[in-house]
Design a protein around this motif. Sequence first.
Motif, PDB file in Angstrom:
ATOM      1  N   VAL A 298       0.638  -4.521 -11.363  1.00 35.34           N
ATOM      2  CA  VAL A 298       0.502  -5.692 -12.428  1.00 35.34           C
ATOM      3  C   VAL A 298       1.407  -6.514 -11.994  1.00 35.34           C
ATOM      4  O   VAL A 298       1.386  -7.918 -11.878  1.00 35.34           O
ATOM      5  N   SER A 299       2.408  -5.942 -11.482  1.00 36.46           N
ATOM      6  CA  SER A 299       3.911  -6.867 -11.226  1.00 36.46           C
ATOM      7  C   SER A 299       3.703  -7.499  -9.980  1.00 36.46           C
ATOM      8  O   SER A 299       3.976  -8.933  -9.783  1.00 36.46           O
ATOM      9  N   TRP A 300       3.131  -6.930  -8.927  1.00 41.89           N
ATOM     10  CA  TRP A 300       2.829  -7.448  -7.622  1.00 41.89           C
ATOM     11  C   TRP A 300       1.681  -8.326  -7.796  1.00 41.89           C
ATOM     12  O   TRP A 300       1.762  -9.482  -7.192  1.00 41.89           O
TER      13      TRP A 300
ATOM     14  N   THR B 136       1.170  -1.372   0.066  1.00 44.65           N
ATOM     15  CA  THR B 136       0.119   0.084  -0.052  1.00 44.65           C
ATOM     16  C   THR B 136       0.827   1.268  -0.014  1.00 44.65           C
ATOM     17  O   THR B 136       0.702   2.164  -1.023  1.00 44.65           O
ATOM     18  N   PRO B 137       2.060   1.374   0.946  1.00 39.56           N
ATOM     19  CA  PRO B 137       2.609   2.405   0.896  1.00 39.56           C
ATOM     20  C   PRO B 137       3.563   2.726  -0.414  1.00 39.56           C
ATOM     21  O   PRO B 137       3.637   3.864  -0.882  1.00 39.56           O
ATOM     22  N   LYS B 138       4.112   1.670  -0.908  1.00 41.87           N
ATOM     23  CA  LYS B 138       4.903   1.629  -1.956  1.00 41.87           C
ATOM     24  C   LYS B 138       3.862   1.867  -3.403  1.00 41.87           C
ATOM     25  O   LYS B 138       4.511   2.795  -4.265  1.00 41.87           O
ATOM     26  N   SER B 139       2.793   1.574  -3.378  1.00 41.82           N
ATOM     27  CA  SER B 139       1.937   2.170  -4.435  1.00 41.82           C
ATOM     28  C   SER B 139       1.472   3.531  -4.341  1.00 41.82           C
ATOM     29  O   SER B 139       1.609   3.859  -5.394  1.00 41.82           O
ATOM     30  N   ALA B 140       1.326   4.046  -3.175  1.00 43.33           N
ATOM     31  CA  ALA B 140       1.135   5.389  -3.039  1.00 43.33           C
ATOM     32  C   ALA B 140       2.515   6.262  -3.354  1.00 43.33           C
ATOM     33  O   ALA B 140       2.361   7.155  -4.089  1.00 43.33           O
ATOM     34  N   GLN B 141       3.495   5.742  -3.160  1.00 47.08           N
ATOM     35  CA  GLN B 141       4.860   6.438  -3.493  1.00 47.08           C
ATOM     36  C   GLN B 141       5.274   6.364  -5.052  1.00 47.08           C
ATOM     37  O   GLN B 141       5.192   7.258  -5.748  1.00 47.08           O
ATOM     38  N   ALA B 142       4.593   5.346  -5.663  1.00 47.20           N
ATOM     39  CA  ALA B 142       4.804   5.061  -7.019  1.00 47.20           C
ATOM     40  C   ALA B 142       3.912   6.252  -7.759  1.00 47.20           C
ATOM     41  O   ALA B 142       4.295   6.757  -8.779  1.00 47.20           O
TER      42      ALA B 142
ATOM     43  N   LEU C 157       0.078   7.297 -12.943  1.00 48.37           N
ATOM     44  CA  LEU C 157      -0.724   6.312 -13.104  1.00 48.37           C
ATOM     45  C   LEU C 157      -0.108   5.324 -13.770  1.00 48.37           C
ATOM     46  O   LEU C 157      -0.262   3.950 -13.365  1.00 48.37           O
ATOM     47  N   GLU C 158       0.692   5.542 -14.872  1.00 46.59           N
ATOM     48  CA  GLU C 158       1.308   4.355 -15.347  1.00 46.59           C
ATOM     49  C   GLU C 158       2.065   3.698 -14.719  1.00 46.59           C
ATOM     50  O   GLU C 158       2.174   2.406 -14.748  1.00 46.59           O
ATOM     51  N   ALA C 159       3.012   4.324 -13.740  1.00 46.56           N
ATOM     52  CA  ALA C 159       3.844   3.539 -12.942  1.00 46.56           C
ATOM     53  C   ALA C 159       3.076   3.065 -11.795  1.00 46.56           C
ATOM     54  O   ALA C 159       3.528   1.660 -11.645  1.00 46.56           O
ATOM     55  N   LEU C 160       1.918   3.416 -11.286  1.00 51.12           N
ATOM     56  CA  LEU C 160       1.102   2.503 -10.433  1.00 51.12           C
ATOM     57  C   LEU C 160       0.651   1.357 -11.103  1.00 51.12           C
ATOM     58  O   LEU C 160       0.615   0.250 -10.474  1.00 51.12           O
TER      59      LEU C 160
ATOM     60  N   THR D 205      -5.251  -6.622  -4.342  1.00 51.30           N
ATOM     61  CA  THR D 205      -3.973  -5.873  -5.163  1.00 51.30           C
ATOM     62  C   THR D 205      -4.896  -4.821  -6.019  1.00 51.30           C
ATOM     63  O   THR D 205      -4.505  -3.449  -6.133  1.00 51.30           O
ATOM     64  N   CYS D 206      -5.793  -5.234  -6.625  1.00 46.11           N
ATOM     65  CA  CYS D 206      -6.653  -4.189  -7.405  1.00 46.11           C
ATOM     66  C   CYS D 206      -7.416  -2.905  -6.379  1.00 46.11           C
ATOM     67  O   CYS D 206      -7.278  -1.955  -6.888  1.00 46.11           O
ATOM     68  N   GLY D 207      -7.838  -3.570  -5.394  1.00 45.82           N
ATOM     69  CA  GLY D 207      -8.348  -2.689  -4.425  1.00 45.82           C
ATOM     70  C   GLY D 207      -7.321  -1.554  -3.856  1.00 45.82           C
ATOM     71  O   GLY D 207      -7.639  -0.630  -3.660  1.00 45.82           O
ATOM     72  N   ASP D 208      -6.100  -2.218  -3.604  1.00 48.09           N
ATOM     73  CA  ASP D 208      -5.123  -1.170  -3.371  1.00 48.09           C
ATOM     74  C   ASP D 208      -4.806  -0.117  -4.554  1.00 48.09           C
ATOM     75  O   ASP D 208      -4.601   1.103  -4.019  1.00 48.09           O
ATOM     76  N   GLY D 209      -4.730  -0.478  -5.467  1.00 53.05           N
ATOM     77  CA  GLY D 209      -4.833   0.731  -6.685  1.00 53.05           C
ATOM     78  C   GLY D 209      -6.117   1.674  -6.353  1.00 53.05           C
ATOM     79  O   GLY D 209      -5.684   2.843  -6.829  1.00 53.05           O
ATOM     80  N   LEU D 210      -7.353   1.174  -6.391  1.00 51.35           N
ATOM     81  CA  LEU D 210      -8.323   2.228  -6.140  1.00 51.35           C
ATOM     82  C   LEU D 210      -8.238   2.738  -4.807  1.00 51.35           C
ATOM     83  O   LEU D 210      -8.555   4.053  -4.860  1.00 51.35           O
ATOM     84  N   PHE D 211      -7.559   2.515  -3.996  1.00 51.77           N
ATOM     85  CA  PHE D 211      -7.379   3.253  -2.594  1.00 51.77           C
ATOM     86  C   PHE D 211      -6.456   4.179  -2.830  1.00 51.77           C
ATOM     87  O   PHE D 211      -6.463   5.284  -2.579  1.00 51.77           O
ATOM     88  N   VAL D 212      -5.383   3.918  -3.777  1.00 46.01           N
ATOM     89  CA  VAL D 212      -4.349   5.008  -3.984  1.00 46.01           C
ATOM     90  C   VAL D 212      -4.959   6.005  -4.732  1.00 46.01           C
ATOM     91  O   VAL D 212      -4.522   7.290  -4.724  1.00 46.01           O
ATOM     92  N   LEU D 213      -5.765   5.767  -5.753  1.00 45.03           N
ATOM     93  CA  LEU D 213      -6.368   6.844  -6.594  1.00 45.03           C
ATOM     94  C   LEU D 213      -7.588   7.480  -6.100  1.00 45.03           C
ATOM     95  O   LEU D 213      -8.377   8.071  -6.737  1.00 45.03           O
ATOM     96  N   GLU D 214      -7.724   7.087  -4.697  1.00 44.73           N
ATOM     97  CA  GLU D 214      -9.015   7.573  -3.840  1.00 44.73           C
ATOM     98  C   GLU D 214     -10.396   7.334  -4.367  1.00 44.73           C
ATOM     99  O   GLU D 214     -11.321   8.145  -4.369  1.00 44.73           O
TER     100      GLU D 214
END
Length: 198
Positions: A107-109, A87-93, A99-102, A162-171
């Motif tokens: 996808v890799s994780w 989660t924190p690594k996703s937010a940092q990325a 968005l592309e880096a996230l 993993t998908c949910g984590d991306g949604l959280f980072v994107l608020e």
Amino acid sequence: IASVAWLLTSTQRLTFDSYAVREHWNKNWIFARWAVAAQLVGAVAPYVVPWILSILKDSESTGVFAACMTLVGASRIVTEAIFNLLTPKSAQAYHRSGLEALVEMLVSWGAMFAVLMGCFTLFVFLFGEALLVYVYGEAYAGTTWPLTILAIAFWIHTIGFTCGDGLFVLEKTRENFWADVIATLSTLLLSIPLVSTY
């Protein structure tokens, strides 16, 4: 204990600013209300499925299910630790590179999780019943399919997180809430025929 020790030994003076609390509450509640709702919805299935099992079958079957969940749930120790890192690594990325880096990171994780939990699912399918019988006794023989179905469910949950984590980072916590509602309803509705069959 650690907090009390810090409070007793700290030289920092603590102050309470009711205006700041209100301001931060209002600002964060917009994001957090859907996250809290998603957590509550996600907590429903683990408590309701044993009741479904108890109603459709009996308490003995519910005990077998609990033993199977204990074995399969051991994987949660590893996955929760990894998610606490993700989660924190996703937010940092996302913050650093967009968005592309996230998406690339998730996808890799996600692929790593899919392989890791796939290996765990295969292990459960091949050796889970023998392990359960060794720990709990012969009464737990014949549990290969319940164990395997639960391991597959954990596998899907891991990829979904993993998908949910991306949604959280994107608020996008509202979208994550609805995804959790669909997942919980699917789990509950699929539980009835699976319990009847297995």
